[in-house]
Structure formats: structure tokens, C-alpha cells
Design a protein around this motif. Sequence first.
Motif, PDB file in Angstrom:
ATOM      1  N   PHE A   1       0.843  -1.184   0.000  1.00 46.69           N
ATOM      2  CA  PHE A   1       0.000   0.000   0.000  1.00 46.69           C
ATOM      3  C   PHE A   1       0.880   1.237   0.000  1.00 46.69           C
ATOM      4  O   PHE A   1       1.702   1.404   0.904  1.00 46.69           O
ATOM      5  CB  PHE A   1      -0.910   0.017   1.241  1.00 46.69           C
ATOM      6  CG  PHE A   1      -1.839  -1.159   1.308  1.00 46.69           C
ATOM      7  CD1 PHE A   1      -3.067  -1.120   0.678  1.00 46.69           C
ATOM      8  CD2 PHE A   1      -1.468  -2.308   1.986  1.00 46.69           C
ATOM      9  CE1 PHE A   1      -3.926  -2.216   0.739  1.00 46.69           C
ATOM     10  CE2 PHE A   1      -2.318  -3.412   2.059  1.00 46.69           C
ATOM     11  CZ  PHE A   1      -3.556  -3.360   1.420  1.00 46.69           C
ATOM     12  N   HIS A   2       0.691   2.098  -0.998  1.00 44.48           N
ATOM     13  CA  HIS A   2       1.454   3.341  -1.078  1.00 44.48           C
ATOM     14  C   HIS A   2       0.487   4.506  -1.264  1.00 44.48           C
ATOM     15  O   HIS A   2       0.235   4.948  -2.381  1.00 44.48           O
ATOM     16  CB  HIS A   2       2.434   3.307  -2.248  1.00 44.48           C
ATOM     17  CG  HIS A   2       3.613   2.429  -2.023  1.00 44.48           C
ATOM     18  ND1 HIS A   2       4.714   2.476  -2.821  1.00 44.48           N
ATOM     19  CD2 HIS A   2       3.881   1.478  -1.102  1.00 44.48           C
ATOM     20  CE1 HIS A   2       5.616   1.585  -2.399  1.00 44.48           C
ATOM     21  NE2 HIS A   2       5.110   0.974  -1.355  1.00 44.48           N
ATOM     22  N   ALA A   3      -0.048   4.988  -0.170  1.00 40.51           N
ATOM     23  CA  ALA A   3      -0.906   6.174  -0.215  1.00 40.51           C
ATOM     24  C   ALA A   3      -0.018   7.408  -0.113  1.00 40.51           C
ATOM     25  O   ALA A   3       1.091   7.342   0.409  1.00 40.51           O
ATOM     26  CB  ALA A   3      -1.899   6.137   0.938  1.00 40.51           C
ATOM     27  N   ASN A   4      -0.507   8.516  -0.617  1.00 37.16           N
ATOM     28  CA  ASN A   4       0.231   9.768  -0.456  1.00 37.16           C
ATOM     29  C   ASN A   4      -0.730  10.924  -0.236  1.00 37.16           C
ATOM     30  O   ASN A   4      -1.949  10.779  -0.395  1.00 37.16           O
ATOM     31  CB  ASN A   4       1.182  10.020  -1.629  1.00 37.16           C
ATOM     32  CG  ASN A   4       0.470  10.154  -2.949  1.00 37.16           C
ATOM     33  OD1 ASN A   4      -0.606  10.751  -3.036  1.00 37.16           O
ATOM     34  ND2 ASN A   4       1.057   9.611  -4.002  1.00 37.16           N
ATOM     35  N   ALA A   5      -0.202  12.078   0.129  1.00 36.37           N
ATOM     36  CA  ALA A   5      -1.021  13.249   0.456  1.00 36.37           C
ATOM     37  C   ALA A   5      -1.705  13.851  -0.763  1.00 36.37           C
ATOM     38  O   ALA A   5      -2.690  14.565  -0.633  1.00 36.37           O
ATOM     39  CB  ALA A   5      -0.155  14.307   1.142  1.00 36.37           C
ATOM     40  N   LYS A   6      -1.210  13.566  -1.956  1.00 34.74           N
ATOM     41  CA  LYS A   6      -1.822  14.089  -3.181  1.00 34.74           C
ATOM     42  C   LYS A   6      -3.028  13.256  -3.626  1.00 34.74           C
ATOM     43  O   LYS A   6      -3.793  13.682  -4.470  1.00 34.74           O
ATOM     44  CB  LYS A   6      -0.798  14.114  -4.317  1.00 34.74           C
ATOM     45  CG  LYS A   6       0.340  15.071  -4.096  1.00 34.74           C
ATOM     46  CD  LYS A   6       1.300  15.011  -5.263  1.00 34.74           C
ATOM     47  CE  LYS A   6       2.495  15.900  -5.027  1.00 34.74           C
ATOM     48  NZ  LYS A   6       3.462  15.806  -6.131  1.00 34.74           N
ATOM     49  N   GLY A   7      -3.150  12.050  -3.071  1.00 31.90           N
ATOM     50  CA  GLY A   7      -4.272  11.195  -3.444  1.00 31.90           C
ATOM     51  C   GLY A   7      -4.067  10.408  -4.723  1.00 31.90           C
ATOM     52  O   GLY A   7      -5.004   9.828  -5.265  1.00 31.90           O
ATOM     53  N   ASN A   8      -2.824  10.373  -5.218  1.00 28.69           N
ATOM     54  CA  ASN A   8      -2.567   9.627  -6.452  1.00 28.69           C
ATOM     55  C   ASN A   8      -1.675   8.403  -6.210  1.00 28.69           C
ATOM     56  O   ASN A   8      -0.973   7.951  -7.105  1.00 28.69           O
ATOM     57  CB  ASN A   8      -1.967  10.537  -7.531  1.00 28.69           C
ATOM     58  CG  ASN A   8      -0.633  11.134  -7.133  1.00 28.69           C
ATOM     59  OD1 ASN A   8      -0.117  10.870  -6.044  1.00 28.69           O
ATOM     60  ND2 ASN A   8      -0.073  11.950  -8.004  1.00 28.69           N
ATOM     61  N   GLY A   9      -1.751   7.853  -5.003  1.00 25.46           N
ATOM     62  CA  GLY A   9      -1.015   6.635  -4.686  1.00 25.46           C
ATOM     63  C   GLY A   9      -1.734   5.415  -5.244  1.00 25.46           C
ATOM     64  O   GLY A   9      -2.719   5.524  -5.982  1.00 25.46           O
ATOM     65  N   ALA A  10      -1.255   4.246  -4.866  1.00 22.19           N
ATOM     66  CA  ALA A  10      -1.856   3.004  -5.358  1.00 22.19           C
ATOM     67  C   ALA A  10      -1.575   1.868  -4.376  1.00 22.19           C
ATOM     68  O   ALA A  10      -0.722   1.978  -3.496  1.00 22.19           O
ATOM     69  CB  ALA A  10      -1.294   2.652  -6.735  1.00 22.19           C
ATOM     70  N   ALA A  11      -2.314   0.796  -4.561  1.00 17.93           N
ATOM     71  CA  ALA A  11      -2.110  -0.432  -3.797  1.00 17.93           C
ATOM     72  C   ALA A  11      -1.982  -1.574  -4.780  1.00 17.93           C
ATOM     73  O   ALA A  11      -2.550  -1.539  -5.882  1.00 17.93           O
ATOM     74  CB  ALA A  11      -3.274  -0.674  -2.840  1.00 17.93           C
ATOM     75  N   MET A  12      -1.230  -2.597  -4.386  1.00 13.87           N
ATOM     76  CA  MET A  12      -1.031  -3.765  -5.233  1.00 13.87           C
ATOM     77  C   MET A  12      -1.182  -5.006  -4.367  1.00 13.87           C
ATOM     78  O   MET A  12      -0.602  -5.088  -3.294  1.00 13.87           O
ATOM     79  CB  MET A  12       0.369  -3.723  -5.864  1.00 13.87           C
ATOM     80  CG  MET A  12       0.685  -4.897  -6.750  1.00 13.87           C
ATOM     81  SD  MET A  12       2.271  -4.729  -7.624  1.00 13.87           S
ATOM     82  CE  MET A  12       3.439  -4.802  -6.288  1.00 13.87           C
ATOM     83  N   ARG A  13      -1.986  -5.954  -4.834  1.00  9.07           N
ATOM     84  CA  ARG A  13      -2.210  -7.206  -4.110  1.00  9.07           C
ATOM     85  C   ARG A  13      -1.905  -8.358  -5.061  1.00  9.07           C
ATOM     86  O   ARG A  13      -2.458  -8.438  -6.151  1.00  9.07           O
ATOM     87  CB  ARG A  13      -3.662  -7.262  -3.634  1.00  9.07           C
ATOM     88  CG  ARG A  13      -4.008  -8.496  -2.866  1.00  9.07           C
ATOM     89  CD  ARG A  13      -5.410  -8.423  -2.287  1.00  9.07           C
ATOM     90  NE  ARG A  13      -6.385  -8.071  -3.305  1.00  9.07           N
ATOM     91  CZ  ARG A  13      -7.487  -7.362  -3.075  1.00  9.07           C
ATOM     92  NH1 ARG A  13      -7.755  -6.912  -1.879  1.00  9.07           N
ATOM     93  NH2 ARG A  13      -8.322  -7.110  -4.058  1.00  9.07           N
TER      94      ARG A  13
END
Length: 186
Positions: free
Chosen positions: A15-27
Motif C-alpha cells: 500500500f502506497h498512499a500519499n497526500a496528493k491522493g494519487n497513490g496506489a495499492a497492489m495485491r
Amino acid sequence: MNRTSRTFRPMLSFFHANAKGNGAAMRMSLLPATGTEDGSIMVDFANQSTVADFSGPEPVYPRFDWENKITVKLDFGDLCALLQVLRGECESVGDGKGLFHKSVKGSTRIMFRHLLEPVSGYHFEISRTTKDGKNVQSRFVLSSAEAGGLTEAIAGAMSLIAFGVPYSEEMRGANVVESGARKSEN
């Protein structure tokens, strides 16, 4: 522990969230080979849909858009190509052009490459053009440490992907190895 009832957890998430809201998650979900069906790793990509807010009395954690996830199936050959990049044998899969998959959902381009700029890491990008012409994409950047762990995880899973899970005759028909996508058919 009774070995005939042993189960394992065939899933790895980042999980790579960021303050800009353009992060992503990978499962990533491991599907061992069974019977005549080849094994694979299914990879779900979900873009970040909300940002975190810890300023109020109740923390708000970032969320990911799993309802609109992009799923790709990586077979033995695809995973070999990823391992080459992860081990430093080449800079990207498919000689820089990526891997291409066609399915009932559309056409998918899978890019996996090691980059030093603009962000150092291993860039995993999925771009899918659906049958109706809509283009959806997701990008995930793995740190060097995450890439090292992923290298070991994929390498360790390769025998399961190629040959499946050994079982005894008394386990035949039992759903000992399960994943979210399919149960053992042996």
C-alpha cells in the motif's frame, strides 16, 4: 500440527498512499498449478481514492478503489521476465516495450522496469484498453527493499506455479490449498 490440515496464506499486499491522493495499492495472489491448469500470480492494482486526514478527533485513513481495480494474470513466463528485472539482468520487461495480454476485457500492457529517475525504484505500470475503448491505468513504484522481498517471494513461488502443491492420497479432493480465485481440483 497435523500436516494434512495445513493451510497457507497465498497473498502479498503493498500500500502506497500519499497526500496528493494519487497513490496506489497492489495485491498479489498465488494460484498454484492444479491438475492440468498452469499456476500463476494474479495481481490487482487499485488507485488511491481518498487522502488521509489526521487533523480531527477521528483519524481518516486513505482508501483505495478496489471496485475499479485492474487485474492481470502473470504466468510462468511473465514472472521469469519480472525476475530478470528484479535481479538486475535487464532494465525492463519486453525489451522496454512491455508485456502484452489480450483477454475478454480488452488489451493490457504490462510495464515493469528499474528506473533511477524521476523516482528511484521498480516501476510496475498497467494500462488496459477495454473493448469499449476506455483506457484505465495504474502505476506502482516499489522501493529497492520491497523489490528485494518481492524477488524472494516470486522465486520461492515458482515451483508452486510450475508444478503445484504436493499432496498425499488422503488429501485428494480436500480443499487444503485455497485462494480467493480457485480451490484445488485434485
